[in-house]
Design a protein around this motif. Structure first.
Motif, short mmCIF file in Angstrom:
data_model
loop_
_atom_site.label_atom_id
_atom_site.label_comp_id
_atom_site.label_asym_id
_atom_site.label_seq_id
_atom_site.Cartn_x
_atom_site.Cartn_y
_atom_site.Cartn_z
N SER A 85 37.03 47.51 29.83
CA SER A 85 37.37 46.85 31.08
C SER A 85 37.88 47.84 32.12
CB SER A 85 38.45 45.78 30.85
OG SER A 85 37.93 44.78 30.01
N ILE A 86 38.69 48.80 31.64
CA ILE A 86 39.21 49.83 32.57
C ILE A 86 38.06 50.58 33.21
CG2 ILE A 86 40.41 52.07 32.64
CD1 ILE A 86 42.36 50.92 30.55
N GLU A 87 37.09 50.93 32.37
CA GLU A 87 35.95 51.70 32.89
C GLU A 87 35.19 50.93 33.97
OE1 GLU A 87 33.32 53.13 29.77
OE2 GLU A 87 35.07 54.12 28.88
N ILE A 88 34.93 49.65 33.68
CA ILE A 88 34.18 48.84 34.65
C ILE A 88 34.96 48.71 35.96
CG2 ILE A 88 33.21 46.55 35.12
CD1 ILE A 88 32.65 46.34 32.10
N ILE A 147 46.71 45.14 39.86
CA ILE A 147 47.69 44.64 38.88
C ILE A 147 47.07 44.54 37.50
CG2 ILE A 147 49.21 42.73 38.30
CD1 ILE A 147 49.06 41.96 41.29
N ILE A 148 45.85 44.00 37.48
CA ILE A 148 45.16 43.89 36.19
C ILE A 148 44.94 45.28 35.60
CG2 ILE A 148 42.97 43.23 35.10
CD1 ILE A 148 42.79 40.92 37.12
N TYR A 149 44.58 46.21 36.49
CA TYR A 149 44.33 47.58 36.03
C TYR A 149 45.61 48.17 35.41
CZ TYR A 149 43.20 52.54 36.12
OH TYR A 149 43.00 53.83 35.76
N PRO A 168 49.18 40.27 30.20
CA PRO A 168 49.76 39.33 31.16
C PRO A 168 49.08 37.97 31.07
CG PRO A 168 48.26 40.81 32.27
CD PRO A 168 48.34 41.29 30.85
N THR A 169 49.84 36.92 31.39
CA THR A 169 49.23 35.61 31.56
C THR A 169 48.87 35.50 33.05
OG1 THR A 169 51.30 34.54 32.14
CG2 THR A 169 50.73 34.63 29.81
N VAL A 173 41.62 34.22 42.86
CA VAL A 173 41.27 35.63 42.97
C VAL A 173 40.89 36.20 41.59
CG1 VAL A 173 42.16 37.90 43.60
CG2 VAL A 173 42.69 35.93 45.03
N ILE A 174 41.58 35.74 40.55
CA ILE A 174 41.22 36.20 39.20
C ILE A 174 39.78 35.81 38.89
CG2 ILE A 174 41.69 35.92 36.72
CD1 ILE A 174 44.66 35.50 37.50
#
Lengths: 434, 530
Positions: free
Chosen positions: A14-17, A85-87, A96-97, A133-134
């Protein structure tokens, strides 16, 4: 913190994408090009029912979310903020929820307008905004939130002869006592180790799930027993899908005999409108509606009468759905009288949304409800996946009788009846809607 | 001093009688009005002596306290005009005259005798003489007079006179008179009057010194003068019996036909013959032999004759668009100014021209919330009073300014100038214009014409502001976007953050057309809270 290896792998991916996608956004900016995020349009008009795949899918329309568009600038900012934030959560090995993400990103931007007046603006005000947004980030990246290790409340439960690996642990789902295994928010990280089951039974109601579990239903009939406890969450849907796809198990869905039950089934089978972008991963096209069906309650005679009335709309297509000889109801007159519940106006409205106003108008005899529906739902055309002969037959009885029934009623007739007669008979005779 | 042109004839009436009869009409009803009116008369004469003769005016107005105990004020007005021939000076200032001329030309002065009423009033209230210094361009000497009026005989009394050689090329007139006045109550009016005069005379240097020691200086901003008015014969539509009698009595025409052809514009051989035929008067008659009754018949025929050409507008001296714009700019430094001079039109045989200027923004004061601030002028004279009863006011009120994107109250001035050989004043005060259909129409059309240009300007400005607002709504997110991108792109990208910000500012600036520094200003103002 001990991080499981699957978990680590998912994070890394996920980080890579994320990096790759946003690096290209930054690159565009540095080249002096318009800062835009191009993503599929996530709106009803861009939701398509794919007749072949029998799935609700996101259509081909794309939207360009530009920082230079006054109407989109705020969303552009929100999308980048959420992505960051997700990153951060991903690289910090956090889970995180969606509520956590809402709080982490909520802060004030203050700025001065052309007259020098100070203004304050929140990055977002309600969680509804950050949740949207998510979903945007999911479609933009083509990565589901589960793959980004974003958690949600666990809702679905499962028991059965199934051994899984979750994280670094191996769990035997046949050894859960009176309890059950809560389906984790990241079902893709589950590994199926061993299986000894012939089908999957998904029960809408948690109470009925518990009764069948204690009765030993899954042991006796070699089943995987699952409950979604109402509207299924993403994890439960994904888990069921994997059971169908990877373990090739037939999936039977048991819901209340009412419009909400029918819709829950359709969400399992073809996907939901709001999350249509996930259908290809979450929907289970092979899922079958096993009951409780209206013909189980009223028999096929009632359906036959209705079908005549609908001839003007559907022609002869409907006639073939009646079985020969006509199916008898599972309930006696007296039982039926005791168990059925009068449909509320809201139920009728919902049913019209599913199957269309024309059908309802032909069948409802109660003048008050007929008028009420005409005022509110005239012209509603129904969802194509509910306008199949089988479903019209089913829902027609609802309109003509204006009655519904909960699964618990079948259990009231006797848990033994439900577990040993009703469900096995339905499966054996293939008496389901596909 | 147009009234004193040597070729014109005068008829004397009793000045005492005249004064008592006319001082209120002429505006000398009390010390406040009198001081204001005296300044006005002298300033208007000064301007008539300059701009009407192609001279760029330099006007100096000095009001000073002339007595320690009493409210006496000495008013001095100096111009660089054509001056007066020395031999007419005593008559021009010392005898109340009634002009015999029936030649028409647009001038500022009301009867050509306002200044004389002022002198008379000054003499009656203070007993002090009037002083006049004058020289004409071709004269080698400057002449000096100290005069008073013999009221009973209506004759000038020369108290002192003298002359000296010009050692520089000066021409013009300086008039000083002393009168009882009330400066403290008149000063706002007088300042207003001079300011409004300055608005329509951007080609004039005007210096104004007050008894309070203030000096107002309005510096010339353009060298262009309004077209000077030509003298023209009257148009037959405007004829009346009095005029006809004067023509009959003073003229030396051999026939009635000749009298008509030579006394009026638009009457040639053919028209004269047909007029006389309708009136039943023989064309060869000696005009002196015409009876009053015959004259009246002739007047009626002329008034009802439908085929005259429109009256010529050559007698009119409009300010011109350029002058109006320059004048409004000089005083109000507005962000928008436009003006229009309409084509000549006529009412009842009198030619007139309407001009309108609109100034918006800048130092233009805020209007009322009912209608824009109005500057009214008639024959270049500012009208300060009776605004409510003026046809112009009515027209301005009747325009829906919203339509022109003007949200009242607004910094807007509407200037309306009506010039005519006969301005249809309302009442004796001559401070407002009567509701004449033709004038009303022209005023409305003129205002609408300029207001449309204002609308275009305002709509453009509005768009510009919208654009700026749009920029704020984009630029305010730049820091957050940069911050988020830097987090995702990894640590140690401080330099990259700077570059991203610069680029985003550049892109926003490029796409919206708002300068980079303005976008930067918004971006720099942003603070991201936690």
């Amino acid at each position: 913190m001990a991080i499981s290896s699957v978990d680590k792998y998912a994070r890394q991916k996920s980080i890579e994408i994320l990096r790759k996608k946003f690096a290209s956004v930054a690159k565009r900016i540095l080249e002096g090009k318009r800062p835009v995020l191009i993503m599929p349009k996530r709106v009803l008009s861009n939701t398509i029912y794919d007749m072949k795949k029998k799935l609700l899918l996101l259509g081909p329309e794309m939207k360009r979310r530009s920082l230079l568009d006054v109407n989109e600038a705020r969303k552009f900012m929100q999308t980048l903020l959420m992505a960051s934030i997700i990153y951060e959560a991903l690289v910090n090995d956090e889970y995180p929820t969606i509520r956590d993400l809402y709080y982490r990103g909520k802060h004030t931007i203050s700025y001065r307008d052309i007259l020098g007046r100070l203004h304050h603006e929140n990055t977002w005000d309600e969680q509804r905004e950050s949740d949207a947004v998510i979903r945007d980030i999911e479609v933009f990246l083509g990565v589901l939130r589960e793959e980004m290790l974003i958690l949600s409340k666990e809702k679905g439960k499962v028991v059965g002869n199934l051994v899984i690996r979750s994280g670094d642990d191996v769990i035997d789902l046949s050894k859960m006592g009176h309890g059950a295994y809560a389906i984790e928010p990241t079902p893709d990280l589950i590994e199926f180790k061993d299986i000894d089951a012939e089908f999957v039974l998904v029960v809408e109601k948690d109470a009925v799930f518990q009764q069948l579990h204690r009765y030993g239903f899954w042991k006796k009939y070699k089943a995987i027993l699952i409950t979604s406890a109402g509207q299924p969450d993403r994890a439960t849907r994904r888990f069921v899908r994997r059971l169908s796809e990877e373990l090739k198990l037939p999936i039977y869905i048991l819901t209340d005999a009412d419009p909400y039950g029918w819709y829950i089934y359709s969400v399992f089978k073809i996907g939901s409108i709001t999350l249509s972008y996930e259908s290809e991963r979450l929907a289970t096209p092979n899922a079958k509606f096993i009951g409780v069906s209206m013909t189980d309650i009223f028999g096929e005679e009632e359906a036959a009468k209705n079908i005549k009335k609908l001839a003007s709309i559907f022609g002869k297509d409907l006639k073939n759905v009646l079985s020969k000889p006509r199916k008898k109801p599972y309930l006696s007159d007296k039982e039926r009288k005791n168990y059925i519940i009068k449909a509320k106006k809201k139920d009728v409205e919902r049913a019209v949304e599913l199957v269309g106003y024309d059908v309802a108008d032909k069948l409802i005899s109660n003048p008050e409800i007929k008028k009420y529906i005409r005022q509110r739902k005239m012209g509603v055309s129904g969802y194509p996946w509910f306008r199949t002969p089988e479903w019209i037959k089913e829902i027609s009885i609802f309109f003509s009788k204006l009655a519904k029934l909960e699964i618990e009623a079948m259990a009231s007739k006797g848990l033994k009846f439900l577990a040993d007669t009703y469900i096995p008979t339905k499966i054996e005779t293939g008496d389901w809607i596909d | 001093m147009s009234a004193a042109a040597p070729t014109e004839r005068y008829r004397a009436i009793s000045p005492a009688e005249f004064f008592y009869k006319y001082r209120e009409i002429a505006g000398f009803s009390n010390p406040v009005r009198a001081l204001y009116q005296a300044v006005r008369e002298l300033v208007e004469n000064a301007l008539d002596a300059t701009d009407s003769h192609g001279i760029l005016p330099n006007i100096k107005i000095i009001i000073e306290k002339a007595d320690e105990n009493r409210e006496f004020y000495r008013v001095t007005v100096e111009d660089n005009g054509i001056g007066l021939p020395p031999h007419v000076v005593p008559e021009a200032f010392g005898r109340v005259l009634f002009s015999s001329k029936y030649i028409l030309r647009q001038t500022r002065g009301m009867f050509g005798l306002g200044a004389k009423v002022a002198i008379l009033y000054g003499q009656m209230t203070t007993g002090r003489p009037v002083e006049v210094i004058t020289s004409q361009p071709n004269l080698k000497r400057i002449y000096y007079f100290k005069l008073r009026i013999d009221i009973n005989k209506n004759e000038p009394i020369i108290i002192e006179r003298g002359s000296w050689r010009k050692n520089r090329d000066w021409h013009g007139t300086i008039v000083s008179m002393t009168l009882e006045g009330d400066w403290s109550r008149a000063k706002q009016r007088i300042k207003d009057y001079i300011l409004r005069t300055a608005v329509v005379t951007p080609y004039a240097n005007i210096v104004f010194m007050t008894p309070d020691g203030e000096i107002y200086y309005y510096e010339r901003v353009i060298d262009k003068l309004p077209r000077p008015p030509k003298e023209v014969k009257p148009h037959p539509y405007g004829v009346d019996l009095e005029l006809m009698k004067r023509i009959r009595d003073n003229g030396s025409f051999s026939t009635v036909k000749e009298m008509l052809m030579k006394s009026f514009q638009g009457i040639g051989n053919v028209t004269a013959s047909s007029l006389l035929e309708i009136a039943g008067i023989s064309p060869d008659l000696n005009p002196k032999s015409l009876s009053d009754k015959q004259l009246l018949e002739l007047v009626n025929v002329m008034k009802n004759y439908k085929r005259f050409r429109s009256p010529t507008s050559e007698a009119l001296s409009p300010l011109g668009e350029e002058v109006i714009k320059a004048g409004l700019k000089r005083i109000y430094d507005p962000e928008f100014v436009e003006a229009v001079t309409r084509r000549p039109s006529a009412y009842q045989g009198h030619p007139f021209i309407v001009e309108v200027g609109i100034a918006y923004g800048g130092k233009v004061p805020l209007s009322s919330d009912k209608y824009p601030t109005l500057l009214r002028y008639a024959n270049k004279i500012p009208l300060l009073y009776d605004e409510g009863s003026d046809v112009t006011t009515d027209v301005v009120k009747g325009i829906s300014w919203d339509q022109y994107l003007v949200k009242l109250p607004a910094p807007i001035i509407v200037l309306v100038h009506i010039c005519s050989t006969k301005v249809p004043f309302k009442g004796v005060g001559k401070e407002s214009i009567a509701d004449v259909k033709e004038i009303r129409n022209e005023v409305r059309l003129a205002i609408q014409e300029v207001a449309r240009k204002l609308r275009t300007y305002l709509s453009k400005k509005l768009k510009e502001e919208e654009k700026k607002k749009r920029v704020v709504s984009l630029a305010k997110y730049v820091p957050e976007v940069v911050r988020a991108l830097t987090i995702i792109l990894g640590d140690g990208h401080g330099a990259k953050a700077k570059m991203l910000e610069e680029k985003l500012v550049e892109i926003v600036s490029l796409r919206t057309g708002i300068p980079k520094d303005e976008v930067y200003k918004v971006v720099k103002s942003v603070e991201i809270g936690v």
